[in-house]
Design a protein around this motif. Structure first.
Motif, PDB file in Angstrom:
ATOM      1  N   PRO A 333       0.819  -1.229   0.000  1.00 51.31           N
ATOM      2  CA  PRO A 333       0.000   0.000   0.000  1.00 51.31           C
ATOM      3  C   PRO A 333       0.856   1.285   0.000  1.00 51.31           C
ATOM      4  O   PRO A 333       0.428   2.302  -0.550  1.00 51.31           O
ATOM      5  N   ILE A 334       2.054   1.213   0.570  1.00 46.95           N
ATOM      6  CA  ILE A 334       2.910   2.418   0.609  1.00 46.95           C
ATOM      7  C   ILE A 334       3.432   2.729  -0.784  1.00 46.95           C
ATOM      8  O   ILE A 334       3.451   3.878  -1.211  1.00 46.95           O
ATOM      9  N   ILE A 335       3.829   1.684  -1.484  1.00 48.80           N
ATOM     10  CA  ILE A 335       4.296   1.890  -2.859  1.00 48.80           C
ATOM     11  C   ILE A 335       3.139   2.435  -3.693  1.00 48.80           C
ATOM     12  O   ILE A 335       3.288   3.406  -4.423  1.00 48.80           O
ATOM     13  N   ASP A 336       1.960   1.803  -3.546  1.00 48.42           N
ATOM     14  CA  ASP A 336       0.800   2.238  -4.331  1.00 48.42           C
ATOM     15  C   ASP A 336       0.479   3.704  -4.054  1.00 48.42           C
ATOM     16  O   ASP A 336       0.237   4.475  -4.976  1.00 48.42           O
ATOM     17  N   ALA A 337       0.523   4.082  -2.786  1.00 49.41           N
ATOM     18  CA  ALA A 337       0.159   5.459  -2.422  1.00 49.41           C
ATOM     19  C   ALA A 337       1.174   6.476  -2.937  1.00 49.41           C
ATOM     20  O   ALA A 337       0.855   7.649  -3.083  1.00 49.41           O
ATOM     21  N   ASN A 338       2.398   6.018  -3.200  1.00 46.67           N
ATOM     22  CA  ASN A 338       3.443   6.969  -3.613  1.00 46.67           C
ATOM     23  C   ASN A 338       3.864   6.824  -5.069  1.00 46.67           C
ATOM     24  O   ASN A 338       4.724   7.560  -5.534  1.00 46.67           O
TER      25      ASN A 338
END
Ligand code: BDP
Length: 353
Positions: A333-338
């Motif tokens: 989710p962190i990669i997706d959000a950034n």
């Protein structure tokens, strides 16, 4: 009256501070080739009457001790600059955070109070958003992948982007892979749950730790040993050389090799100091920085091996992670959000794979 007294007090304080800054210079600097010259000033302003060009004596802030591979890289850089400038430009390397922890060193370099520093990309990401990309977990496969990106066009462009933050990026150094350690047993991802983990000072690290089910405590590197010892935190994360050299393995014996980040080190100069140099001197500095990279990487390889041997010999429990997929899924989710914000760089990183 009271106001006058205050003013006199302030004036005296400023004088003392100035004298201390001027005298503080060479005494604690690492014993490298770049010793203080007689005519340059600690602030690096050109000294008069040099035949072939101005003389400079600069300072470089380094967080690690003198025998650490980044410090050795800094010293090699200083040695090369001295050589290439026929002794006109000397750089004193101040190891062990003598000039301040990384965040403060970056601020001082931005202001031109210190001319050079070597820092990790992670705290640098708070000064230049682009550098935050290196705090995104599992974006590199291995060291080869990192270096293919760093030495390619995108990596060099990224270094140049530091100019907008009043910094002149000179080159990257290597820093291996970061993994978690704790005094509590760490055998699986589950074991991280609920632990208080120290992270480098960068917002993305907090999100990463949350996603892994632990809680993040950002703090400067120099405070981590005592925080582990007193139980303020349960664990931290770093590469083998830092785990060893900081002695964190003494107070956090369980090390799990998940390799979540590969955060390059950056050698940089104050943009203010850089702008005062002639194009010839700028070329000397840039060339020396790039040449010191190979040396730093060789020193790294040796020290990484020694560190592993030493922490194993000291009785640390090392756990290999055979399947990193659940870790990667937890932080996805962190990669997706950034992804959108870092799209161009992430695409270049993918292309370097
Ligand atoms: C080390 C880096 C150093 C950082 C430190 C940290 O070399 O620059 O300060 O990690 O965790 O690996 O803060």
């Amino acid at each position: 009256m009271l106001r006058n007294k205050k003013l006199v007090g302030l004036f005296c304080f400023m004088i003392i501070a100035l004298v201390l800054t001027a005298c503080g210079g060479g005494n604690n600097a690492a014993n490298n080739e770049g010793n203080k010259n007689d005519t340059g000033t600690a602030e690096g302003t050109p000294a008069p009457a040099a035949t072939e060009g101005p003389k400079y004596n600069f300072r470089l802030a380094e967080t690690h001790p003198a025998d650490y591979p980044t410090t050795k890289g800094d010293m090699k850089f200083a040695e090369l600059v001295k050589e290439k400038s026929d002794g006109r430009i000397t750089i004193d390397v101040f190891p062990s955070a003598q000039l301040g922890e990384e965040k403060s060193a970056i601020e001082q370099v931005q202001l031109g109070a210190i001319e050079f520093t070597r820092v990790s990309s992670s705290p640098l990401g708070e000064f230049n958003k682009e550098f935050g990309v290196f705090s995104l977990p599992y974006i590199f496969d291995n060291d080869e992948h990192v270096w293919k990106f760093l030495l390619g066009d995108a990596g060099m462009k990224l270094l140049d982007s530091l100019e907008s933050s009043r910094l002149k990026g000179l080159g990257y150094y290597t820093s291996g892979a970061r993994s978690f350690y704790s005094e509590k047993p760490l055998k699986t991802l589950e074991d991280l749950k609920g632990l208080k983990i120290r992270v480098q000072e960068n917002q993305l690290n907090i999100a990463m730790i949350d996603a892994l089910g632990a809680s993040a405590t950002p703090m400067p590197y120099g405070e981590v040993y005592s925080a582990l010892q007193t139980g303020v935190i349960d664990g931290a994360e770093n590469n083998y050389p830092s785990y060893f050299s900081s002695k964190h393995y003494e107070v956090a014996k369980n090390y799990i090799l998940d390799g979540h980040q590969r955060v390059p080190e950056v050698l940089m100069m104050s943009k203010t100091a850089w702008d005062k140099l002639s194009p010839e001197d700028q070329a000397i500095i840039k060339e020396a920085a790039l040449e010191s990279i190979t040396f730093q990487r060789e020193e790294w390889a040796k020290y990484e091996k020694v560190s592993e041997e030493q922490v194993r010999a000291a009785g640390a429990t090392i756990t290999e992670v055979t399947d990193v997929t659940p870790w990667q899924e937890a932080v996805k989710p962190i990669i997706d959000a950034n992804r959108e914000q870092y799209k161009t760089i992430l695409d270049a990183i993918d292309a370097a794979r």
